[in-house]
Design a protein around this motif. Structure first.
Motif, short mmCIF file in Angstrom:
data_model
loop_
_atom_site.label_atom_id
_atom_site.label_comp_id
_atom_site.label_asym_id
_atom_site.label_seq_id
_atom_site.Cartn_x
_atom_site.Cartn_y
_atom_site.Cartn_z
N LEU A 172 38.12 40.45 -19.81
CA LEU A 172 37.22 39.30 -19.89
C LEU A 172 35.76 39.72 -19.74
O LEU A 172 34.87 39.01 -20.18
CB LEU A 172 37.55 38.29 -18.78
CG LEU A 172 38.94 37.65 -18.84
CD1 LEU A 172 39.15 36.74 -17.63
CD2 LEU A 172 39.12 36.85 -20.13
N ILE A 173 35.52 40.89 -19.13
CA ILE A 173 34.14 41.32 -18.86
C ILE A 173 33.35 41.53 -20.15
O ILE A 173 32.27 40.96 -20.31
CB ILE A 173 34.13 42.58 -17.98
CG1 ILE A 173 34.78 42.28 -16.63
CG2 ILE A 173 32.71 43.09 -17.78
CD1 ILE A 173 34.95 43.49 -15.73
N PRO A 174 33.86 42.31 -21.12
CA PRO A 174 33.08 42.48 -22.35
C PRO A 174 33.02 41.21 -23.20
O PRO A 174 32.14 41.09 -24.07
CB PRO A 174 33.81 43.61 -23.09
CG PRO A 174 35.19 43.58 -22.55
CD PRO A 174 35.06 43.16 -21.12
N PHE A 175 33.94 40.26 -22.95
CA PHE A 175 33.98 39.04 -23.77
C PHE A 175 33.05 37.95 -23.26
O PHE A 175 32.75 37.00 -23.97
CB PHE A 175 35.43 38.50 -23.80
CG PHE A 175 35.58 37.28 -24.66
CD1 PHE A 175 35.46 37.35 -26.04
CD2 PHE A 175 35.85 36.04 -24.09
CE1 PHE A 175 35.59 36.22 -26.83
CE2 PHE A 175 35.99 34.90 -24.86
CZ PHE A 175 35.87 34.99 -26.25
N VAL A 176 32.54 38.09 -22.03
CA VAL A 176 31.80 36.99 -21.42
C VAL A 176 30.57 36.61 -22.24
O VAL A 176 30.24 35.42 -22.37
CB VAL A 176 31.41 37.31 -19.96
CG1 VAL A 176 30.42 38.46 -19.88
CG2 VAL A 176 30.86 36.08 -19.27
N SER A 177 29.89 37.59 -22.84
CA SER A 177 28.71 37.28 -23.65
C SER A 177 29.09 36.42 -24.85
O SER A 177 28.38 35.47 -25.20
CB SER A 177 28.05 38.58 -24.14
OG SER A 177 27.70 39.41 -23.06
N PHE A 178 30.22 36.74 -25.48
CA PHE A 178 30.69 35.97 -26.63
C PHE A 178 31.10 34.56 -26.22
O PHE A 178 30.85 33.58 -26.93
CB PHE A 178 31.85 36.68 -27.31
CG PHE A 178 31.50 38.02 -27.87
CD1 PHE A 178 30.86 38.14 -29.09
CD2 PHE A 178 31.82 39.18 -27.18
CE1 PHE A 178 30.53 39.38 -29.61
CE2 PHE A 178 31.49 40.42 -27.69
CZ PHE A 178 30.84 40.53 -28.91
N PHE A 179 31.74 34.46 -25.06
CA PHE A 179 32.18 33.15 -24.57
C PHE A 179 30.98 32.25 -24.27
O PHE A 179 30.98 31.06 -24.62
CB PHE A 179 33.03 33.33 -23.32
CG PHE A 179 33.63 32.06 -22.78
CD1 PHE A 179 34.45 31.28 -23.58
CD2 PHE A 179 33.38 31.64 -21.48
CE1 PHE A 179 35.01 30.10 -23.10
CE2 PHE A 179 33.93 30.47 -20.99
CZ PHE A 179 34.74 29.70 -21.81
N ILE A 180 29.95 32.82 -23.67
CA ILE A 180 28.75 32.04 -23.39
C ILE A 180 28.08 31.61 -24.70
O ILE A 180 27.57 30.49 -24.81
CB ILE A 180 27.78 32.85 -22.50
CG1 ILE A 180 28.32 32.85 -21.06
CG2 ILE A 180 26.35 32.31 -22.55
CD1 ILE A 180 27.51 33.63 -20.08
N TYR A 181 28.12 32.48 -25.70
CA TYR A 181 27.57 32.12 -27.03
C TYR A 181 28.31 30.91 -27.59
O TYR A 181 27.70 29.98 -28.14
CB TYR A 181 27.69 33.32 -27.96
CG TYR A 181 27.12 33.09 -29.34
CD1 TYR A 181 25.74 32.97 -29.53
CD2 TYR A 181 27.94 33.01 -30.45
CE1 TYR A 181 25.21 32.76 -30.80
CE2 TYR A 181 27.43 32.80 -31.73
CZ TYR A 181 26.07 32.69 -31.89
OH TYR A 181 25.55 32.48 -33.15
N LEU A 182 29.64 30.90 -27.46
CA LEU A 182 30.43 29.75 -27.92
C LEU A 182 30.07 28.48 -27.16
O LEU A 182 29.97 27.39 -27.75
CB LEU A 182 31.92 30.03 -27.77
CG LEU A 182 32.57 30.99 -28.77
CD1 LEU A 182 34.05 31.16 -28.43
CD2 LEU A 182 32.41 30.46 -30.20
N LEU A 183 29.89 28.59 -25.86
CA LEU A 183 29.55 27.43 -25.04
C LEU A 183 28.17 26.87 -25.40
O LEU A 183 27.96 25.66 -25.34
CB LEU A 183 29.61 27.79 -23.56
CG LEU A 183 30.99 28.14 -23.01
CD1 LEU A 183 30.88 28.58 -21.55
CD2 LEU A 183 31.93 26.93 -23.12
#
Length: 332
Positions: A234-245
């Motif tokens: 989940l650590i490397p994905f957090v930037s992408f998840f925030i972009y989606l939000l």
């Protein structure tokens, strides 16, 4: 990726709501024995995915520091002092209540001090986050010296992450200091810091970067929700998840955004108090419904009301302290 104050509150709101859902439903063994519902497979997976909230808070913290001018240790220590004042407003009443009711007792002054500064989290295990947050905050002035060398900063972060995996793999004991844990989760903090730098804005302006980011975000989300067996993914994905939000915020109803942002405004106290209710004080009340949505909304309501009350108390204590020191009190 531009994250202003209102967007930060919205993202913190999402993070704290994910945290509440995570702690409510990701740990069936911590629920009361007599439950009136079952957790479905997909609900369990979503609850487990909620642990990404930790990396969201770290990302936003790093991003915020990247936007602050000339971070020095005086500013850093003032920030930490303000945080500890909030924490102690919850910590000491909790210690006293747990002691008087035989729930848990800190048996020495040393243990009280270690817990009071977040170095240990014997009373409420979810307060583990305090120590790595404090360590990373203290490192900000050093990180800031590398802001013009993002590749070097990213490389050092990756090296620290790899070292954490080695320390964890061989169960290296670092006593009271959470070295391995801090090294493990710091990439989310560093990612936020790097994305907040002007160089990242230029990078996002390059052809196809936004499109690639969008595809990676949508492709990664279902995979990590369904197969997040280890939180390190989940650590490397957090930037992408925030972009989606951030994209989601553009289509959400205004009232929903305002409510989420209001939760974000109160996220610190909500984080510090919610598991006290659902795991210790009134778990039978929190889990009294046979509807998971109602359980979720009840914990949100109780935590949010508690946060509002504590915020008022904190404000009044600040006013009293200001009057006692002869400073002029400014109404917000």
């Amino acid at each position: 990726m531009d994250i202003n104050k209102n967007m930060t509150l919205y993202l913190k709101g999402i993070a704290i709501l994910l945290m509440l859902f995570h702690h409510l439903f990701a740990f069936p063994e911590r629920m009361p024995d007599a439950l009136f519902f079952d957790i479905s497979w997909i609900e369990q997976k979503i609850a487990e995915f909620g642990k990404i909230c930790v990396y969201m808070f770290l990302f936003l913290s790093g991003y915020g520091f990247s936007k602050s001018k000339y971070p020095n240790y005086r500013k850093i220590l003032n920030k930490l002092w303000r945080f500890y004042l909030l924490f102690w407003l919850v910590f000491f009443p909790t210690v006293l209540y747990f002691h008087l009711n035989g729930i848990y007792t800190l048996e020495s002054t040393r243990l009280i001090l270690l817990n009071a500064f977040g170095i240990r989290s014997d009373i409420i295990s979810e307060w583990w986050f305090i120590e790595p947050y404090v360590i990373l905050t203290l490192l900000v002035p050093l990180v800031a010296k590398l802001k013009n060398s993002p590749i070097l900063l990213l490389s050092l972060s990756a090296l620290g992450f790899a070292l954490a995996l080695v320390l964890i793999r061989f169960d290296v004991d670092t006593n009271e200091i959470a070295v391995a844990l801090t090294l493990l989760i710091q990439p989310a903090f560093i990612a936020g810091y790097l994305i907040g730098l002007p160089q990242s804005t230029k990078l996002m302006a390059l052809p196809y970067v936004k499109q690639i980011t969008l595809v990676a975000s949508f492709a990664g989300l279902p995979l990590l929700v369904l197969y997040n067996h280890d939180s390190i993914f989940l650590i490397p994905f957090v930037s992408f998840f925030i972009y989606l939000l951030i994209l989601l915020e553009k289509i959400l109803p205004t009232l929903s955004i305002r409510f989420i942002a209001y939760c974000g405004q109160h996220s610190t106290f909500m984080w510090l108090t919610h598991t006290i209710y659902c795991y210790h004080l009134v778990p039978e009340l929190i889990y009294a419904f046979d509807n998971k949505f109602l359980i979720f909304m009840l914990l949100i309501a109780i935590s949010l009301i508690t946060s509002v009350v504590l915020s008022v108390i904190h404000s009044q204590l600040n006013n009293i302290a200001s009057l006692a020191s002869g400073k002029k009190v400014v109404s917000l």
